[in-house]
Design a protein around this motif. Structure first.
Motif, PDB file in Angstrom:
ATOM      1  N   UNK A  24       0.833  -1.208   0.000  1.00  0.00           N
ATOM      2  CA  UNK A  24       0.000   0.000   0.000  1.00  0.00           C
ATOM      3  C   UNK A  24       0.862   1.250   0.000  1.00  0.00           C
ATOM      4  N   UNK A  25       1.908   1.274   0.818  1.00  0.00           N
ATOM      5  CA  UNK A  25       2.790   2.451   0.868  1.00  0.00           C
ATOM      6  C   UNK A  25       3.525   2.665  -0.450  1.00  0.00           C
ATOM      7  N   UNK A  29       3.235   6.034  -2.761  1.00  0.00           N
ATOM      8  CA  UNK A  29       4.411   6.814  -3.183  1.00  0.00           C
ATOM      9  C   UNK A  29       4.395   7.022  -4.704  1.00  0.00           C
ATOM     10  N   UNK A  30       4.003   5.993  -5.434  1.00  0.00           N
ATOM     11  CA  UNK A  30       3.934   6.123  -6.886  1.00  0.00           C
ATOM     12  C   UNK A  30       2.863   7.137  -7.289  1.00  0.00           C
ATOM     13  N   UNK A  31       1.717   7.141  -6.618  1.00  0.00           N
ATOM     14  CA  UNK A  31       0.660   8.105  -6.928  1.00  0.00           C
ATOM     15  C   UNK A  31       1.106   9.527  -6.600  1.00  0.00           C
ATOM     16  N   UNK A  32       1.755   9.700  -5.470  1.00  0.00           N
ATOM     17  CA  UNK A  32       2.239  11.034  -5.094  1.00  0.00           C
ATOM     18  C   UNK A  32       3.253  11.536  -6.119  1.00  0.00           C
ATOM     19  N   UNK A  33       4.149  10.675  -6.545  1.00  0.00           N
ATOM     20  CA  UNK A  33       5.131  11.059  -7.560  1.00  0.00           C
ATOM     21  C   UNK A  33       4.430  11.419  -8.870  1.00  0.00           C
ATOM     22  N   UNK A  34       3.396  10.654  -9.237  1.00  0.00           N
ATOM     23  CA  UNK A  34       2.644  10.923 -10.460  1.00  0.00           C
ATOM     24  C   UNK A  34       1.940  12.286 -10.379  1.00  0.00           C
ATOM     25  N   UNK A  35       1.293  12.588  -9.247  1.00  0.00           N
ATOM     26  CA  UNK A  35       0.624  13.878  -9.071  1.00  0.00           C
ATOM     27  C   UNK A  35       1.623  15.031  -9.084  1.00  0.00           C
TER      28      UNK A  35
END
Length: 123
Positions: A24-25, A29-35
């Protein structure tokens, strides 16, 4: 139906719940980097768009276009393709054009006011 095994098929894979927080973490992290990258790209596009709108290309083109139109009209008049009446018909306000032409012609004349006053006939 008898051919299917009767064991529980809904069991969790091995170490699934132990590794679940890490999975999950990592996805977060991947979503935050994408945003973050999407936000930077959107800001760059907006900045470039505002810079393009800030530069006024139409003013430069209008000056060149008007100069070209004036040169073409002058060429048609001097070569005799257009005569005086046709030029006046093309104008939006022909009286203003006639006033401008008269003003240009009469501005070059030198008047001696005293001589003009003496020779003028008063009725």
């Amino acid at each position: 139906m008898n051919k299917f095994p009767k064991e529980n098929i809904f069991k969790a894979p091995e170490n699934y719940f132990e590794n679940l927080p890490d999975i999950i973490l990592n996805k977060r992290k991947q979503r935050i980097k994408h945003y973050y990258i999407s936000g930077i790209a959107a800001a760059a596009v907006l900045l470039i768009g505002f810079m393009i709108l800030a530069i006024d290309f139409t003013a430069m083109e209008e000056v060149d276009l008007q100069t070209q139109i004036n040169d073409d009209v002058e060429y048609y008049i001097t070569t005799g393709v257009w005569d005086d009446e046709e030029v006046l018909l093309l104008a939006e306000h022909p009286n203003d054009l006639l006033d401008l032409i008269a003003e240009e012609e009469w501005s070059n004349q030198e008047w001696d006011e005293v001589e003009y006053y003496d020779t003028e006939i008063w009725y």
